[in-house]
Design a protein around this motif. Structure first.
Motif, PDB file in Angstrom:
ATOM      1  N   LEU A 110      63.060  39.952  31.486  1.00  0.00           N
ATOM      2  CA  LEU A 110      62.997  41.274  32.731  1.00  0.00           C
ATOM      3  C   LEU A 110      61.538  41.280  33.576  1.00  0.00           C
ATOM      4  O   LEU A 110      60.734  41.398  32.812  1.00  0.00           O
ATOM      5  CB  LEU A 110      63.951  41.691  32.715  1.00  0.00           C
ATOM      6  N   ASP A 111      61.407  41.236  34.357  1.00  0.00           N
ATOM      7  CA  ASP A 111      60.492  41.750  36.223  1.00  0.00           C
ATOM      8  C   ASP A 111      59.429  40.637  35.568  1.00  0.00           C
ATOM      9  O   ASP A 111      57.981  40.602  35.787  1.00  0.00           O
ATOM     10  CB  ASP A 111      60.008  43.222  35.309  1.00  0.00           C
ATOM     11  N   ALA A 112      59.276  39.513  35.143  1.00  0.00           N
ATOM     12  CA  ALA A 112      58.521  38.367  34.603  1.00  0.00           C
ATOM     13  C   ALA A 112      58.017  37.464  36.162  1.00  0.00           C
ATOM     14  O   ALA A 112      59.008  37.343  36.759  1.00  0.00           O
ATOM     15  CB  ALA A 112      58.858  37.071  33.530  1.00  0.00           C
ATOM     16  N   THR A 113      56.664  36.982  36.428  1.00  0.00           N
ATOM     17  CA  THR A 113      55.680  35.917  37.476  1.00  0.00           C
ATOM     18  C   THR A 113      56.254  35.027  36.783  1.00  0.00           C
ATOM     19  O   THR A 113      54.824  34.985  35.581  1.00  0.00           O
ATOM     20  CB  THR A 113      55.147  36.928  38.381  1.00  0.00           C
ATOM     21  N   ILE A 114      56.654  34.217  37.183  1.00  0.00           N
ATOM     22  CA  ILE A 114      56.183  32.240  36.939  1.00  0.00           C
ATOM     23  C   ILE A 114      54.844  32.490  38.210  1.00  0.00           C
ATOM     24  O   ILE A 114      55.210  32.149  39.674  1.00  0.00           O
ATOM     25  CB  ILE A 114      57.360  31.660  36.986  1.00  0.00           C
ATOM     26  N   GLY A 115      53.676  32.305  38.085  1.00  0.00           N
ATOM     27  CA  GLY A 115      52.848  31.275  38.483  1.00  0.00           C
ATOM     28  C   GLY A 115      52.448  29.628  38.147  1.00  0.00           C
ATOM     29  O   GLY A 115      52.781  29.164  37.134  1.00  0.00           O
ATOM     30  N   PHE A 116      51.509  29.938  39.087  1.00  0.00           N
ATOM     31  CA  PHE A 116      50.975  28.165  38.676  1.00  0.00           C
ATOM     32  C   PHE A 116      49.243  28.024  38.515  1.00  0.00           C
ATOM     33  O   PHE A 116      49.137  28.797  39.910  1.00  0.00           O
ATOM     34  CB  PHE A 116      51.861  27.038  39.122  1.00  0.00           C
ATOM     35  N   GLU A 117      49.235  28.359  38.253  1.00  0.00           N
ATOM     36  CA  GLU A 117      47.434  28.161  38.053  1.00  0.00           C
ATOM     37  C   GLU A 117      46.061  27.037  37.844  1.00  0.00           C
ATOM     38  O   GLU A 117      46.895  25.803  37.307  1.00  0.00           O
ATOM     39  CB  GLU A 117      46.661  28.820  37.155  1.00  0.00           C
ATOM     40  N   GLN A 118      45.064  26.616  38.916  1.00  0.00           N
ATOM     41  CA  GLN A 118      44.515  25.556  38.368  1.00  0.00           C
ATOM     42  C   GLN A 118      42.823  25.457  38.161  1.00  0.00           C
ATOM     43  O   GLN A 118      42.818  26.217  39.098  1.00  0.00           O
ATOM     44  CB  GLN A 118      44.854  24.596  39.455  1.00  0.00           C
ATOM     45  N   THR A 119      42.654  25.676  37.041  1.00  0.00           N
ATOM     46  CA  THR A 119      41.441  25.919  36.371  1.00  0.00           C
ATOM     47  C   THR A 119      40.574  24.684  36.096  1.00  0.00           C
ATOM     48  O   THR A 119      41.227  23.738  35.802  1.00  0.00           O
ATOM     49  CB  THR A 119      40.708  27.098  35.162  1.00  0.00           C
ATOM     50  N   GLU A 120      38.774  24.615  35.691  1.00  0.00           N
ATOM     51  CA  GLU A 120      38.589  24.308  35.082  1.00  0.00           C
ATOM     52  C   GLU A 120      38.936  22.945  33.279  1.00  0.00           C
ATOM     53  O   GLU A 120      39.062  22.621  33.632  1.00  0.00           O
ATOM     54  CB  GLU A 120      36.649  24.493  35.340  1.00  0.00           C
ATOM     55  N   GLU A 121      39.777  24.257  32.950  1.00  0.00           N
ATOM     56  CA  GLU A 121      39.770  23.703  32.202  1.00  0.00           C
ATOM     57  C   GLU A 121      41.367  22.934  32.195  1.00  0.00           C
ATOM     58  O   GLU A 121      41.597  22.485  30.949  1.00  0.00           O
ATOM     59  CB  GLU A 121      40.022  24.593  30.857  1.00  0.00           C
ATOM     60  N   GLY A 122      42.094  22.947  33.230  1.00  0.00           N
ATOM     61  CA  GLY A 122      43.325  22.176  33.641  1.00  0.00           C
ATOM     62  C   GLY A 122      44.565  23.372  34.497  1.00  0.00           C
ATOM     63  O   GLY A 122      44.135  23.990  34.441  1.00  0.00           O
ATOM     64  N   ASN A 123      45.293  22.892  34.658  1.00  0.00           N
ATOM     65  CA  ASN A 123      46.390  23.097  35.276  1.00  0.00           C
ATOM     66  C   ASN A 123      47.635  23.711  34.039  1.00  0.00           C
ATOM     67  O   ASN A 123      47.655  23.062  33.623  1.00  0.00           O
ATOM     68  CB  ASN A 123      46.374  22.503  36.325  1.00  0.00           C
ATOM     69  N   GLY A 124      48.289  24.672  35.125  1.00  0.00           N
ATOM     70  CA  GLY A 124      49.871  24.759  34.056  1.00  0.00           C
ATOM     71  C   GLY A 124      50.050  25.814  34.714  1.00  0.00           C
ATOM     72  O   GLY A 124      49.949  27.043  35.620  1.00  0.00           O
ATOM     73  N   PHE A 125      51.132  26.242  34.252  1.00  0.00           N
ATOM     74  CA  PHE A 125      52.284  27.403  34.736  1.00  0.00           C
ATOM     75  C   PHE A 125      51.935  28.426  33.511  1.00  0.00           C
ATOM     76  O   PHE A 125      51.111  28.576  33.109  1.00  0.00           O
ATOM     77  CB  PHE A 125      53.995  27.858  34.501  1.00  0.00           C
ATOM     78  N   VAL A 126      52.141  30.074  34.513  1.00  0.00           N
ATOM     79  CA  VAL A 126      51.423  30.897  33.211  1.00  0.00           C
ATOM     80  C   VAL A 126      52.578  31.888  33.709  1.00  0.00           C
ATOM     81  O   VAL A 126      53.200  31.809  34.891  1.00  0.00           O
ATOM     82  CB  VAL A 126      50.381  31.606  34.205  1.00  0.00           C
ATOM     83  N   VAL A 127      52.404  32.757  32.868  1.00  0.00           N
ATOM     84  CA  VAL A 127      54.036  33.426  33.109  1.00  0.00           C
ATOM     85  C   VAL A 127      53.733  35.247  32.437  1.00  0.00           C
ATOM     86  O   VAL A 127      52.343  35.008  31.483  1.00  0.00           O
ATOM     87  CB  VAL A 127      55.220  33.741  32.482  1.00  0.00           C
ATOM     88  N   ASN A 128      53.392  36.249  33.768  1.00  0.00           N
ATOM     89  CA  ASN A 128      52.925  37.710  33.406  1.00  0.00           C
ATOM     90  C   ASN A 128      54.322  38.261  33.953  1.00  0.00           C
ATOM     91  O   ASN A 128      54.890  38.269  34.454  1.00  0.00           O
ATOM     92  CB  ASN A 128      51.445  38.262  34.620  1.00  0.00           C
TER      93      ASN A 128
END
Length: 100
Positions: free
Chosen positions: A76-94
């Motif tokens: 509940l109330d989670a936000t799904i994002g997508f990040e691109q970093t030097e280490e790689g990229n992927g989905f993040v949930v906060n």
């Protein structure tokens, strides 16, 4: 009107829709959002899946989201994002209050 239990950021929505399209995933599938493990060892569960008998289905910004009723309180109330970093990229949930 049903309020979505999770939010999807625009960059994550674009990646989800792109994956559904390019991988030709059938329309019956949706993005499963949940948790696995428990306590301090829990982690987010994201993947494409078919709904089952214990699932609720939501439409979040045009994305079919599947959440097991037993996981609803945890996501509940989670936000799904997508990040691109030097280490790689992927989905993040906060969730509100998560440490960055």
């Amino acid at each position: 009107m049903v309020i979505a239990p999770v939010q999807i950021r625009p960059e994550a929505r674009a990646r989800i829709i792109d994956t559904l399209t390019t991988q030709k995933i059938p329309a019956e599938y949706g993005l499963r959002v949940g948790v696995k493990g428990g306590g301090c060892g829990s982690s987010w569960l994201l993947g494409f899946d078919l709904p089952g008998p214990t699932d609720d289905i939501y439409s979040v910004d045009g994305v079919r989201v599947i959440i097991d009723k037993r996981h609803l309180l945890y996501v509940l109330d989670a936000t799904i994002g997508f990040e691109q970093t030097e280490e790689g990229n992927g989905f993040v949930v906060n969730r509100p209050g998560d440490l960055k």
